[in-house]
Design a protein around this motif. Structure first.
Motif, PDB file in Angstrom:
ATOM      1  N   ASP A 134     -78.325  94.599 -15.814  1.00  0.00           N
ATOM      2  CA  ASP A 134     -78.262  93.448 -14.903  1.00  0.00           C
ATOM      3  C   ASP A 134     -79.508  92.580 -15.050  1.00  0.00           C
ATOM      4  O   ASP A 134     -79.435  91.356 -15.007  1.00  0.00           O
ATOM      5  N   TRP A 135     -80.658  93.221 -15.208  1.00  0.00           N
ATOM      6  CA  TRP A 135     -81.908  92.479 -15.409  1.00  0.00           C
ATOM      7  C   TRP A 135     -81.834  91.663 -16.697  1.00  0.00           C
ATOM      8  O   TRP A 135     -82.191  90.500 -16.726  1.00  0.00           O
ATOM      9  N   LYS A 136     -81.344  92.300 -17.747  1.00  0.00           N
ATOM     10  CA  LYS A 136     -81.246  91.615 -19.038  1.00  0.00           C
ATOM     11  C   LYS A 136     -80.244  90.466 -19.007  1.00  0.00           C
ATOM     12  O   LYS A 136     -80.353  89.527 -19.794  1.00  0.00           O
ATOM     13  N   ALA A 137     -79.271  90.529 -18.093  1.00  0.00           N
ATOM     14  CA  ALA A 137     -78.262  89.470 -17.987  1.00  0.00           C
ATOM     15  C   ALA A 137     -78.815  88.227 -17.283  1.00  0.00           C
ATOM     16  O   ALA A 137     -78.238  87.151 -17.383  1.00  0.00           O
ATOM     17  N   LEU A 138     -79.933  88.363 -16.588  1.00  0.00           N
ATOM     18  CA  LEU A 138     -80.542  87.219 -15.908  1.00  0.00           C
ATOM     19  C   LEU A 138     -81.188  86.289 -16.919  1.00  0.00           C
ATOM     20  O   LEU A 138     -81.672  86.725 -17.965  1.00  0.00           O
ATOM     21  N   SER A 139     -81.207  85.012 -16.590  1.00  0.00           N
ATOM     22  CA  SER A 139     -81.897  84.057 -17.452  1.00  0.00           C
ATOM     23  C   SER A 139     -83.410  84.294 -17.334  1.00  0.00           C
ATOM     24  O   SER A 139     -83.873  84.940 -16.395  1.00  0.00           O
ATOM     25  N   GLU A 140     -84.149  83.756 -18.254  1.00  0.00           N
ATOM     26  CA  GLU A 140     -85.606  83.881 -18.210  1.00  0.00           C
ATOM     27  C   GLU A 140     -86.155  83.262 -16.913  1.00  0.00           C
ATOM     28  O   GLU A 140     -87.086  83.783 -16.307  1.00  0.00           O
ATOM     29  N   SER A 141     -85.548  82.179 -16.489  1.00  0.00           N
ATOM     30  CA  SER A 141     -85.959  81.508 -15.250  1.00  0.00           C
ATOM     31  C   SER A 141     -85.691  82.397 -14.026  1.00  0.00           C
ATOM     32  O   SER A 141     -86.529  82.482 -13.121  1.00  0.00           O
ATOM     33  N   GLU A 142     -84.541  83.038 -14.003  1.00  0.00           N
ATOM     34  CA  GLU A 142     -84.207  83.934 -12.880  1.00  0.00           C
ATOM     35  C   GLU A 142     -85.143  85.136 -12.847  1.00  0.00           C
ATOM     36  O   GLU A 142     -85.607  85.549 -11.777  1.00  0.00           O
ATOM     37  N   GLN A 143     -85.427  85.711 -14.014  1.00  0.00           N
ATOM     38  CA  GLN A 143     -86.383  86.825 -14.076  1.00  0.00           C
ATOM     39  C   GLN A 143     -87.747  86.372 -13.583  1.00  0.00           C
ATOM     40  O   GLN A 143     -88.411  87.082 -12.830  1.00  0.00           O
ATOM     41  N   GLY A 144     -88.153  85.187 -14.015  1.00  0.00           N
ATOM     42  CA  GLY A 144     -89.453  84.660 -13.611  1.00  0.00           C
ATOM     43  C   GLY A 144     -89.550  84.485 -12.102  1.00  0.00           C
ATOM     44  O   GLY A 144     -90.595  84.769 -11.505  1.00  0.00           O
TER      45      GLY A 144
END
Length: 84
Positions: free
Chosen positions: A13-23
């Motif tokens: 699920d973490w990997k499915a997030l965009s870089e912006s969402e992770q940030g």
């Protein structure tokens, strides 16, 4: 007062997030770290200790009644539950 903060989530699920969402999520973590409220945290090694019959038993990994694995935790110092 100390509060235990649990973070649940699956790696996929973490990997499915965009870089912006992770940030954005990591920025919230930085708020705790930079604000001086974070007392302790773990990121990679987890051990569960249970003593249901009085004899402690340690198991590698985080085991809870959740369908998602424990992704991490932190202990924060806050004046009250609202601040936490």
């Amino acid at each position: 007062m100390k509060y235990l903060v649990l973070a649940f989530g699956a790696e996929e699920d973490w990997k499915a997030l965009s870089e912006s969402e992770q940030g954005a999520l990591l920025a919230q973590d930085e708020v705790l770290r930079n604000g001086g409220a974070l007392v302790a945290a773990v990121e990679t090694a987890v051990t569960t200790v249970r003593a249901w019959d009085g004899t402690p038993a340690a198991t590698d990994g985080a085991f809870t009644d959740s369908r998602l694995p424990l992704a991490g935790f932190g202990v924060i110092d806050a004046a009250n539950l609202n601040e936490a």
